[in-house]
Design a protein around this motif. Structure first.
Motif, PDB file in Angstrom:
ATOM      1  N   UNK A   1      47.155  42.417  22.305  1.00  0.00           N
ATOM      2  CA  UNK A   1      46.539  43.219  23.353  1.00  0.00           C
ATOM      3  C   UNK A   1      46.990  42.712  24.714  1.00  0.00           C
ATOM      4  N   UNK A   2      47.455  43.628  25.550  1.00  0.00           N
ATOM      5  CA  UNK A   2      47.885  43.249  26.883  1.00  0.00           C
ATOM      6  C   UNK A   2      46.784  43.458  27.917  1.00  0.00           C
ATOM      7  N   UNK A   3      45.598  43.846  27.461  1.00  0.00           N
ATOM      8  CA  UNK A   3      44.477  44.014  28.381  1.00  0.00           C
ATOM      9  C   UNK A   3      44.166  42.666  29.011  1.00  0.00           C
ATOM     10  N   UNK A   4      44.159  42.643  30.316  1.00  0.00           N
ATOM     11  CA  UNK A   4      43.866  41.396  31.013  1.00  0.00           C
ATOM     12  C   UNK A   4      45.037  40.436  31.085  1.00  0.00           C
ATOM     13  N   UNK A   5      46.224  40.906  30.721  1.00  0.00           N
ATOM     14  CA  UNK A   5      47.404  40.036  30.723  1.00  0.00           C
ATOM     15  C   UNK A   5      47.650  39.441  32.104  1.00  0.00           C
ATOM     16  N   UNK A   6      47.650  40.281  33.129  1.00  0.00           N
ATOM     17  CA  UNK A   6      47.894  39.784  34.483  1.00  0.00           C
ATOM     18  C   UNK A   6      46.884  38.701  34.839  1.00  0.00           C
ATOM     19  N   UNK A   7      45.623  38.967  34.584  1.00  0.00           N
ATOM     20  CA  UNK A   7      44.577  38.004  34.921  1.00  0.00           C
ATOM     21  C   UNK A   7      44.711  36.698  34.181  1.00  0.00           C
ATOM     22  N   UNK A   8      45.077  36.780  32.914  1.00  0.00           N
ATOM     23  CA  UNK A   8      45.256  35.561  32.109  1.00  0.00           C
ATOM     24  C   UNK A   8      46.407  34.720  32.653  1.00  0.00           C
ATOM     25  N   UNK A   9      47.498  35.384  32.976  1.00  0.00           N
ATOM     26  CA  UNK A   9      48.653  34.665  33.539  1.00  0.00           C
ATOM     27  C   UNK A   9      48.341  34.117  34.935  1.00  0.00           C
TER      28      UNK A   9
ATOM     29  N   UNK B   1      40.222  29.407  43.465  1.00  0.00           N
ATOM     30  CA  UNK B   1      40.436  30.822  43.728  1.00  0.00           C
ATOM     31  C   UNK B   1      40.450  31.148  45.215  1.00  0.00           C
ATOM     32  N   UNK B   2      39.488  30.616  45.954  1.00  0.00           N
ATOM     33  CA  UNK B   2      39.406  30.958  47.370  1.00  0.00           C
ATOM     34  C   UNK B   2      40.632  30.484  48.135  1.00  0.00           C
ATOM     35  N   UNK B   3      41.117  29.297  47.832  1.00  0.00           N
ATOM     36  CA  UNK B   3      42.297  28.755  48.531  1.00  0.00           C
ATOM     37  C   UNK B   3      43.543  29.572  48.198  1.00  0.00           C
ATOM     38  N   UNK B   4      43.700  29.931  46.935  1.00  0.00           N
ATOM     39  CA  UNK B   4      44.838  30.756  46.537  1.00  0.00           C
ATOM     40  C   UNK B   4      44.830  32.067  47.306  1.00  0.00           C
TER      41      UNK B   4
ATOM     42  N   UNK C   1      39.386  34.954  54.210  1.00  0.00           N
ATOM     43  CA  UNK C   1      38.633  33.878  53.566  1.00  0.00           C
ATOM     44  C   UNK C   1      37.315  34.372  52.961  1.00  0.00           C
ATOM     45  N   UNK C   2      36.659  35.310  53.629  1.00  0.00           N
ATOM     46  CA  UNK C   2      35.347  35.783  53.169  1.00  0.00           C
ATOM     47  C   UNK C   2      35.397  36.531  51.842  1.00  0.00           C
ATOM     48  N   UNK C   3      36.542  37.093  51.501  1.00  0.00           N
ATOM     49  CA  UNK C   3      36.632  37.871  50.266  1.00  0.00           C
ATOM     50  C   UNK C   3      37.632  37.303  49.260  1.00  0.00           C
ATOM     51  N   UNK C   4      38.301  36.226  49.604  1.00  0.00           N
ATOM     52  CA  UNK C   4      39.410  35.750  48.771  1.00  0.00           C
ATOM     53  C   UNK C   4      38.969  35.316  47.380  1.00  0.00           C
ATOM     54  N   UNK C   5      37.891  34.574  47.265  1.00  0.00           N
ATOM     55  CA  UNK C   5      37.440  34.096  45.959  1.00  0.00           C
ATOM     56  C   UNK C   5      37.050  35.258  45.050  1.00  0.00           C
ATOM     57  N   UNK C   6      36.321  36.228  45.583  1.00  0.00           N
ATOM     58  CA  UNK C   6      35.888  37.373  44.788  1.00  0.00           C
ATOM     59  C   UNK C   6      37.080  38.216  44.338  1.00  0.00           C
ATOM     60  N   UNK C   7      38.057  38.413  45.216  1.00  0.00           N
ATOM     61  CA  UNK C   7      39.231  39.218  44.864  1.00  0.00           C
ATOM     62  C   UNK C   7      40.048  38.539  43.771  1.00  0.00           C
ATOM     63  N   UNK C   8      40.289  37.240  43.903  1.00  0.00           N
ATOM     64  CA  UNK C   8      41.058  36.529  42.885  1.00  0.00           C
ATOM     65  C   UNK C   8      40.284  36.531  41.567  1.00  0.00           C
ATOM     66  N   UNK C   9      38.978  36.366  41.637  1.00  0.00           N
ATOM     67  CA  UNK C   9      38.152  36.408  40.429  1.00  0.00           C
ATOM     68  C   UNK C   9      38.278  37.759  39.723  1.00  0.00           C
ATOM     69  N   UNK C  10      38.284  38.835  40.482  1.00  0.00           N
ATOM     70  CA  UNK C  10      38.426  40.182  39.889  1.00  0.00           C
ATOM     71  C   UNK C  10      39.796  40.362  39.255  1.00  0.00           C
TER      72      UNK C  10
ATOM     73  N   UNK D   1      40.394  44.282  38.209  1.00  0.00           N
ATOM     74  CA  UNK D   1      41.395  44.931  39.055  1.00  0.00           C
ATOM     75  C   UNK D   1      42.733  44.234  38.848  1.00  0.00           C
ATOM     76  N   UNK D   2      43.801  44.952  39.145  1.00  0.00           N
ATOM     77  CA  UNK D   2      45.139  44.364  39.171  1.00  0.00           C
ATOM     78  C   UNK D   2      45.712  44.624  40.556  1.00  0.00           C
ATOM     79  N   UNK D   3      46.270  43.607  41.185  1.00  0.00           N
ATOM     80  CA  UNK D   3      46.746  43.786  42.559  1.00  0.00           C
ATOM     81  C   UNK D   3      48.020  44.627  42.609  1.00  0.00           C
ATOM     82  N   UNK D   4      48.298  45.178  43.785  1.00  0.00           N
ATOM     83  CA  UNK D   4      49.586  45.849  43.964  1.00  0.00           C
ATOM     84  C   UNK D   4      50.720  44.846  43.753  1.00  0.00           C
ATOM     85  N   UNK D   5      51.878  45.333  43.393  1.00  0.00           N
ATOM     86  CA  UNK D   5      53.014  44.457  43.100  1.00  0.00           C
ATOM     87  C   UNK D   5      53.350  43.564  44.294  1.00  0.00           C
TER      88      UNK D   5
END
Length: 108
Positions: free
Chosen positions: A7-15, A27-30, A38-47, A53-57
């Motif tokens: 299953x490739x579901x969540x592949x991007x997130x796992x990698x 997560x927040x530093x990344x 900074x205010x949204x970085x941890x939540x976005x990386x967590x998602x 969610x998957x980010x744009x390329x």
């Protein structure tokens, strides 16, 4: 166990999580290093890591640059090939050429 996940579901997130932990970044530093506020970085990386969610390329490329990997790593469904991508990322340019030459010889 096969090298390709069924299953490739969540592949991007796992990698992404694998590369982030390898780089020893929270997560927040990344997120901040990749250009998020900074205010949204941890939540976005967590998602992204959880597969919500998957980010744009373009943003995946920014994450890859910060983490010192190729963006191809995030999308690679084959675990062995993903490991090769990580190994390649850690090599000097001279050693990358040697790795390519070795692979070409093996394939011949």
């Amino acid at each position: 166990m096969t090298s390709r996940r069924s299953s490739d579901a969540g592949l991007f997130g796992r990698r992404l999580r694998q590369a982030r932990l390898r780089a020893e970044l929270p997560q927040d530093r990344l997120g901040v290093l990749a250009g998020l506020e900074e205010s949204s970085s941890s939540a976005r990386i967590s998602r992204y890591e959880s597969g919500i969610h998957e980010p744009p390329v373009r943003f995946a490329e920014a994450l890859a640059k910060v983490l010192g990997v190729s963006a191809a790593f995030f999308y690679c469904a084959d675990d062995q090939l993903a490991e090769v991508i990580l190994l390649y990322a850690d090599l000097s340019e001279a050693k990358r050429r040697l790795m390519l030459e070795s692979a070409q010889k093996l394939a011949a």
